[in-house]
Design a protein around this motif. Sequence first.
Motif, PDB file in Angstrom:
ATOM      1  N   VAL A  17       0.759  -1.213   0.000  1.00  0.00           N
ATOM      2  CA  VAL A  17       0.000   0.000   0.000  1.00  0.00           C
ATOM      3  C   VAL A  17       0.790   1.263   0.000  1.00  0.00           C
ATOM      4  N   VAL A  48      -1.975  -5.501   5.448  1.00  0.00           N
ATOM      5  CA  VAL A  48      -2.716  -4.383   4.873  1.00  0.00           C
ATOM      6  C   VAL A  48      -4.020  -4.820   4.217  1.00  0.00           C
ATOM      7  N   PRO A 231      -5.063  -0.997   7.388  1.00  0.00           N
ATOM      8  CA  PRO A 231      -4.586  -0.375   6.145  1.00  0.00           C
ATOM      9  C   PRO A 231      -3.735   0.873   6.348  1.00  0.00           C
ATOM     10  N   PHE A 362      -6.020   2.992  -2.904  1.00  0.00           N
ATOM     11  CA  PHE A 362      -5.291   2.650  -1.686  1.00  0.00           C
ATOM     12  C   PHE A 362      -3.807   2.986  -1.778  1.00  0.00           C
TER      13      PHE A 362
END
Length: 503
Positions: A17, A48, A231, A362
């Motif tokens: 990410v 993530v 995340p 993302f």
Amino acid sequence: MPRRTALAATALLAAGVLALTSCTAADAPAPTVTGEPDPDASVGIRLVLEPGNLDIRETAGAALDQILVDNVYQGLISRTAEQDIEPALASDYDVSPDGLTYTFTLREGVVFHDGQELTPEDVVWSLQTRKDTPAWRDSARLAAVETIEADGQTITLGLSRPDSSLLWNLTGRAGIILKEDDGVDYATAANGTGPFVLSDWRQGDSILFTRFDDYWGDPAQVAEVVFSYIPDNQAALGAALAGEVDVLTGFDANLQEQVEANGDFALVLGESTDKGTLAFNQNEGSPLADERVRQAIRQAIDHQAFIDAASSGRTQYGPIPSLDPGYEDLSDVAPYDPEAARALLEEAGADDLELTLTIPSFYSTTIPQILVSDLNEVGISLEVESVDFSTWLNDVYVNQDYELSFVLHTEARDFENWADPEYYFTYDNPEVQELHQQALAATDEDAAAELLAEAARIVSEDHAADWLYNGASVLAVATSVTGMPSINVNERLDLAELAKSDG
């Protein structure tokens, strides 16, 4: 030819990410540990991207391979973090000189997590079903396998033609051994032969592994592993500093000072096959069908800027990363040269070009910011369209409705995508396709690698895409933890050596 879904790798990628998880030439050392390993320890690992379901047979996405392969599911053979092939459920194996017969000796005394014994029939059924079921991921990777037979503990695969990629493919999903006609609900549970049992999945939060006490090999050194899906890097950092997790994967090297401030964590960098790929839609009618425009874009981009922004990294100028066979430094093909880029655009009559970059939301904004700035310098106006991943899959990957697209492809040895004209890269070169087929047919590893290197140079010289950077594994590891993998962790996390001290 087999079509590897690197978006499996892409989603997976969210595992990278940060977008700028790159790799240094000298990897950072693992933290020093004091104290004895605690066999009753629980280790928390931040990941993530959470999988949508757990069906390793049919569901795409490296988020599944990352945790399930090696730990829960196994094949006859496996691969080390350094990408070497080694025995797993087979105690040894042999390949005939002509490359047409593969013989494996199945270990005795292996049991599934439900307590049932692994049999040679399970192996034959698993491989044959994989080959015969197109809906199962990587089914086509067994296309050259003509016969699958068992004689006692000896498993023999007979090939119709040599396939230099077969052993590698058997270390992945194509080689996973399942219990014949198992009644497990694969979407929410698992039944494998690995050192860990998948004990619980709290969707939207975490997955729990517990040690399998009847494992055929050395037992896991920790009682449990908890994968927490967080995340956001700042949130992950907070969880680490609060003692809620012991390892952060997909981390940001720029946060090194913060994570190491109290001495409980150390930043660890490892190599990977992550490829930050800027795809060019070359279909007829696109301005990117002109090779001069593609070359101009590549030469307008300062690749070192991505590395500098990440405080770690390695540039890459071709489709094969340094860990894979066939790697060659191709920086001479499209060196950073804005003046040359402007000249190419003028020659192509595209000096007032407007393009759109489609990128999953993302990813860090750093990547599009650098691209917008660099392309603007040579007269290209770049609009950024940030979309959710399902939209990217539908528009870019499936329908090829895009101009430029960025995604991090994590899968190792995925050059085949450049030999597939139907893949979303839209690249079609018969010479590359022929060289790829020759590499597959080679019975000598060095010869296969040379053919791949030749094909990769052509891909780069055709400016089929741009490779912004070769990503890396960026982790923060607690000083109480040892045995945490640091190479290619976006793709595979073999936790067999993971340990946590009680000091």
